[in-house]
Design a protein around this motif. Sequence first.
Motif, PDB file in Angstrom:
ATOM      1  N   SER A  13     -41.817 -50.419 -27.042  1.00 41.98           N
ATOM      2  CA  SER A  13     -42.119 -51.656 -27.757  1.00 41.98           C
ATOM      3  C   SER A  13     -41.750 -52.888 -26.946  1.00 41.98           C
ATOM      4  CB  SER A  13     -41.383 -51.686 -29.101  1.00 41.98           C
ATOM      5  OG  SER A  13     -39.983 -51.629 -28.900  1.00 41.98           O
ATOM      6  N   THR A  33     -42.510 -56.731 -19.494  1.00 38.97           N
ATOM      7  CA  THR A  33     -42.789 -57.513 -20.692  1.00 38.97           C
ATOM      8  C   THR A  33     -43.933 -58.495 -20.456  1.00 38.97           C
ATOM      9  OG1 THR A  33     -40.491 -57.340 -21.368  1.00 38.97           O
ATOM     10  CG2 THR A  33     -41.818 -59.048 -22.418  1.00 38.97           C
ATOM     11  N   TYR A  34     -43.860 -59.255 -19.373  1.00 36.83           N
ATOM     12  CA  TYR A  34     -44.878 -60.273 -19.085  1.00 36.83           C
ATOM     13  C   TYR A  34     -45.678 -59.955 -17.839  1.00 36.83           C
ATOM     14  CZ  TYR A  34     -41.964 -62.788 -22.394  1.00 36.83           C
ATOM     15  OH  TYR A  34     -41.235 -63.151 -23.499  1.00 36.83           O
ATOM     16  N   GLY A  90     -51.234 -56.923 -22.908  1.00 32.21           N
ATOM     17  CA  GLY A  90     -51.816 -56.670 -24.220  1.00 32.21           C
ATOM     18  C   GLY A  90     -53.055 -55.818 -24.034  1.00 32.21           C
ATOM     19  N   ASN A 136     -45.404 -55.021 -22.569  1.00 36.42           N
ATOM     20  CA  ASN A 136     -46.711 -55.536 -22.974  1.00 36.42           C
ATOM     21  C   ASN A 136     -47.662 -55.592 -21.789  1.00 36.42           C
ATOM     22  OD1 ASN A 136     -48.397 -56.589 -25.062  1.00 36.42           O
ATOM     23  ND2 ASN A 136     -48.178 -58.621 -24.141  1.00 36.42           N
TER      24      ASN A 136
END
Length: 116
Positions: free
Chosen positions: A29, A99-100, A53, A32
Amino acid sequence: QVQLVESGGGLVQPGESLKLSCVASGSVSSINAMGWYRQALGKQRSLVAHFIGSTILHVADSVKGRFTISRDAAKNTVYLQMNSLKPEDTAVYYCAAGTYYPDRYWGQGTQVTVSS
């Protein structure tokens, strides 16, 4: 922590195809962004393709039209479909996630060799 495990590498002839898979486990989780890098012998590691995403943000010019990155979010898996393989595609391919940007977690790598 996130663990990434790649599979699908191997030895193929020029013009053939391979599909790499990368399964993420652990704190999925928190990630991304996922992507694929490759490193040929004696060369620096380079980004092949990545997405954030569900949006594909980058595909290297050298593989455009031949490689396709995709994901199955339900299986926490990202794929790299490689068609029309060339000898210059020979490299160790790494899955990465973050994450990014896909640069925090790394898989162990899978060897792809294209040779006649």
